[in-house]
Design a protein around this motif. Structure first.
Motif, PDB file in Angstrom:
ATOM      1  N   VAL A  13       0.861  -1.185   0.000  1.00 15.93           N
ATOM      2  CA  VAL A  13       0.000   0.000   0.000  1.00 15.93           C
ATOM      3  C   VAL A  13       0.895   1.233   0.000  1.00 15.93           C
ATOM      4  N   HIS A  14       0.729   2.094  -0.996  1.00 14.60           N
ATOM      5  CA  HIS A  14       1.605   3.241  -1.213  1.00 14.60           C
ATOM      6  C   HIS A  14       1.444   4.337  -0.161  1.00 14.60           C
ATOM      7  N   LYS A  50      -1.571   3.312  -8.079  1.00 10.76           N
ATOM      8  CA  LYS A  50      -2.585   3.984  -7.288  1.00 10.76           C
ATOM      9  C   LYS A  50      -3.632   4.602  -8.219  1.00 10.76           C
ATOM     10  N   ARG A  51      -4.856   4.649  -7.783  1.00 11.41           N
ATOM     11  CA  ARG A  51      -5.941   5.166  -8.612  1.00 11.41           C
ATOM     12  C   ARG A  51      -5.657   6.590  -9.092  1.00 11.41           C
ATOM     13  N   THR A  52      -5.101   7.410  -8.222  1.00  9.09           N
ATOM     14  CA  THR A  52      -4.808   8.794  -8.589  1.00  9.09           C
ATOM     15  C   THR A  52      -3.657   8.903  -9.581  1.00  9.09           C
ATOM     16  N   CYS A  53      -2.874   7.842  -9.716  1.00  9.56           N
ATOM     17  CA  CYS A  53      -1.798   7.804 -10.722  1.00  9.56           C
ATOM     18  C   CYS A  53      -2.365   7.375 -12.069  1.00  9.56           C
ATOM     19  N   ARG A  54      -3.092   6.285 -12.074  1.00  5.94           N
ATOM     20  CA  ARG A  54      -3.591   5.715 -13.331  1.00  5.94           C
ATOM     21  C   ARG A  54      -4.758   6.525 -13.904  1.00  5.94           C
ATOM     22  N   ASP A  69     -11.176   6.422   1.085  1.00  5.61           N
ATOM     23  CA  ASP A  69     -11.621   5.137   0.551  1.00  5.61           C
ATOM     24  C   ASP A  69     -11.322   5.050  -0.931  1.00  5.61           C
ATOM     25  N   GLU A  70     -11.662   6.109  -1.684  1.00  7.99           N
ATOM     26  CA  GLU A  70     -11.458   6.103  -3.134  1.00  7.99           C
ATOM     27  C   GLU A  70      -9.984   6.154  -3.499  1.00  7.99           C
ATOM     28  N   GLU A  71      -9.208   6.899  -2.740  1.00 10.09           N
ATOM     29  CA  GLU A  71      -7.790   7.045  -3.055  1.00 10.09           C
ATOM     30  C   GLU A  71      -6.979   5.814  -2.679  1.00 10.09           C
ATOM     31  N   VAL A  72      -7.298   5.212  -1.522  1.00  9.30           N
ATOM     32  CA  VAL A  72      -6.425   4.170  -0.964  1.00  9.30           C
ATOM     33  C   VAL A  72      -7.165   2.886  -0.602  1.00  9.30           C
ATOM     34  N   ALA A  73      -8.151   2.999   0.277  1.00  9.61           N
ATOM     35  CA  ALA A  73      -8.657   1.822   0.987  1.00  9.61           C
ATOM     36  C   ALA A  73      -9.349   0.803   0.094  1.00  9.61           C
ATOM     37  N   LEU A  74     -10.211   1.251  -0.818  1.00  8.59           N
ATOM     38  CA  LEU A  74     -10.992   0.296  -1.615  1.00  8.59           C
ATOM     39  C   LEU A  74     -10.114  -0.502  -2.570  1.00  8.59           C
ATOM     40  N   ASP A  75      -9.096   0.147  -3.145  1.00  9.15           N
ATOM     41  CA  ASP A  75      -8.207  -0.591  -4.051  1.00  9.15           C
ATOM     42  C   ASP A  75      -7.310  -1.551  -3.283  1.00  9.15           C
ATOM     43  N   LEU A  97       1.317  -4.538   3.751  1.00  3.91           N
ATOM     44  CA  LEU A  97       2.521  -3.754   4.000  1.00  3.91           C
ATOM     45  C   LEU A  97       2.277  -2.345   3.471  1.00  3.91           C
ATOM     46  N   GLY A  98       2.352  -1.353   4.346  1.00  4.29           N
ATOM     47  CA  GLY A  98       2.104   0.021   3.945  1.00  4.29           C
ATOM     48  C   GLY A  98       3.285   0.921   4.220  1.00  4.29           C
ATOM     49  N   HIS A  99       3.587   1.777   3.254  1.00  6.07           N
ATOM     50  CA  HIS A  99       4.650   2.759   3.422  1.00  6.07           C
ATOM     51  C   HIS A  99       4.043   4.137   3.627  1.00  6.07           C
TER      52      HIS A  99
END
Length: 289
Positions: A13-14, A50-54, A69-75, A97-99
């Motif tokens: 997780v980014h 990440k959704r905001t990248c693609r 949720d939209e940016e991180v959690a759901l994906d 694993l999250g950074h």
């Protein structure tokens, strides 16, 4: 990895921002390096853009503020579910694993039904993003003062105090009001996530790693984890004196915080071998418990 069934699987997780699957920043790609190192040790892993990248352009065109949720959690949740259905993997041993920001959100992601086996937090913080932004901008103000720009430093500190006062009343702000450069609604969701409480509630094994030369997420955050998780049944914490936020070792003259990305991260500083070794050893111990 080639060979027998992997001993464990890690879903990455980014951190914050529109990161690609490698978490590319400057000359570095820490998630790609970790993935390759894990594979050499017989550990499977999964990365994704990440959704905001693609889909950043489409999200911008939509115009609405994006949620956590939209940016991180759901994906991340979808990635976990995908990994847990793949043939040849031990579905009982899939870890998150999250950074950086991702590390602070792992217990929240799991609370949505990820059903992970445990957590690996790299330079994560239990604090709200605005607190980290405040701290980082104060470093910039200190640097302005050291450079002889006392007026600029005081002006920046005054602006930061105004933002801090807004953040102190975060719950009462309109969702679209901007605080520390971020929509209040986004920060309000962060305010509602108590990462420490969620970790204490589920009691899953945790490995928390921190570079002592990290200036984005600092040893203050490491201490907050230690204090908050004092009653947690299974927490391992390791800090590395010479490593930065990317878990690499910067070789060169220390640069101001304002040049951290343009100079320090521009130097290729591979993720230290001891970091992947510690992760692999922890996963091995977790398997034997």
């Amino acid at each position: 990895p080639a060979g027998d069934t992997p001993s464990a699987t890690v879903v990455f997780v980014h951190g914050s921002g529109p990161s690609d699957m490698s978490e590319t920043i400057g000359a570095n790609a820490p998630l790609r390096e970790l993935e390759h190192s894990m594979g050499e040790k017989g550990i499977a892993s999964m990365r994704y853009d990440k959704r905001t990248c693609r889909h950043g352009a489409a999200l911008s065109e939509a115009g609405d503020s994006i949620s956590i949720d939209e940016e991180v959690a759901l994906d991340a949740l979808a990635a976990m579910k995908f990994a847990q259905t793949q043939e040849g993997l031990n579905h009982e041993r899939v870890y998150l694993l999250g950074h950086s920001m991702g590390g602070g959100l792992l217990s929240y992601i799991n609370s949505l039904g990820a059903d992970c086996a445990g957590y690996i937090i790299l330079a994560g913080s239990p604090r709200n993003l605005w607190e980290l932004s405040m701290e980082q901008n104060l470093l910039l103000a200190d640097e302005l003062e050291l450079e002889g720009d006392a007026e600029g430093a005081e002006e920046l500190r005054a602006q930061l105090e105004q933002e801090r006062l807004k953040a102190a009343g975060l719950a009462n702000l309109d969702a679209d009001e901007i605080v520390f450069g971020m929509p209040a609604g986004y920060l309000q969701q962060f305010e509602q996530i108590d990462a420490v409480a969620l970790h204490l509630a589920d009691g899953l094994p945790m490995l928390i790693l921190q570079g002592e030369k990290d200036r984005q997420v600092t040893m203050t955050d490491f201490a907050l984890w230690r204090e908050g998780l004092a009653s947690h049944p299974d927490t391992t914490m390791i800090s590395y004196p010479s490593l930065n936020h990317l878990f690499g070792e910067y070789n060169g003259t220390a640069v101001p915080f304002s040049q951290m990305v343009s100079v320090e991260y521009a130097q290729k500083t591979p993720v230290a071998a001891k970091v992947s070794d510690d992760i692999a050893n922890w996963l091995k111990l977790a398997a034997n418990q």
